[in-house]
Design a protein around this motif. Sequence first.
Motif, short mmCIF file in Angstrom:
data_model
loop_
_atom_site.label_atom_id
_atom_site.label_comp_id
_atom_site.label_asym_id
_atom_site.label_seq_id
_atom_site.Cartn_x
_atom_site.Cartn_y
_atom_site.Cartn_z
N HIS A 104 10.74 1.16 11.53
CA HIS A 104 9.90 1.42 10.37
C HIS A 104 10.09 2.89 9.98
N ASP A 150 0.39 -4.49 3.40
CA ASP A 150 1.26 -5.40 4.15
C ASP A 150 2.65 -4.79 4.35
N TYR A 151 3.18 -4.13 3.32
CA TYR A 151 4.48 -3.48 3.46
C TYR A 151 4.45 -2.36 4.49
N ARG A 169 4.82 -3.82 7.96
CA ARG A 169 6.03 -4.59 8.28
C ARG A 169 7.14 -3.71 8.81
#
Length: 146
Positions: free
Chosen positions: A32, A100-101, A104
Motif C-alpha cells: 500500500h 475503502d480505497y 485496500r
Amino acid sequence: MTERQFKTASAEETEAVGEMLARELLAKNLRHGFVTLDGEMGVGKTAFARGFGRALDISGVKSPTYTVVSEHKGNPIPLFHFDFYRLGDEDDLFTIGYDDYLAREGLILVEWSERLPAAIPADAIRVRIARGENDTDRIITIGGTE
C-alpha cells in the motif's frame, strides 16, 4: 523521505520520473502506498501518472477528471488513480468510497490533492511539478509531506 528534484525536458522524461518512483515503491515490497501529484493545469501530472502506471504493467493511464477515480489492475498490485479537481469537498470524496480505497492493497495516486488536503494521509509521498525555463521544461520535486 529526503526531498529530490528532477528537471525534465519532455513528456517522455516526465513519464520516466513517474516510472522511477513507482519502481522504487515496488522494490520496497509495499502493499500500500499513497502519492500526491500537484501542479498547475497542463504541467504534466498525467504524463507522470502514465509513467507511474507503466511500472505496474498498466498502459493507457489517463486523467480520471470526470470519473474521479480510475482503478487499474497492476502487476503486482493495483493502482487507484484519483483526480480531486472537480470535487467540492471531502463529503464528495467519501461518497465514492474513498475510505475503502485507503484500506485496500494497492498504490494510490492523487492528482490535485491540494484541493482537499485533509483527505491526504500524513505519510503520503508528495510530488510537485512546476514549469521550468522553457515551454517543455518541468521541475519535479519528490518528498514527504509539506
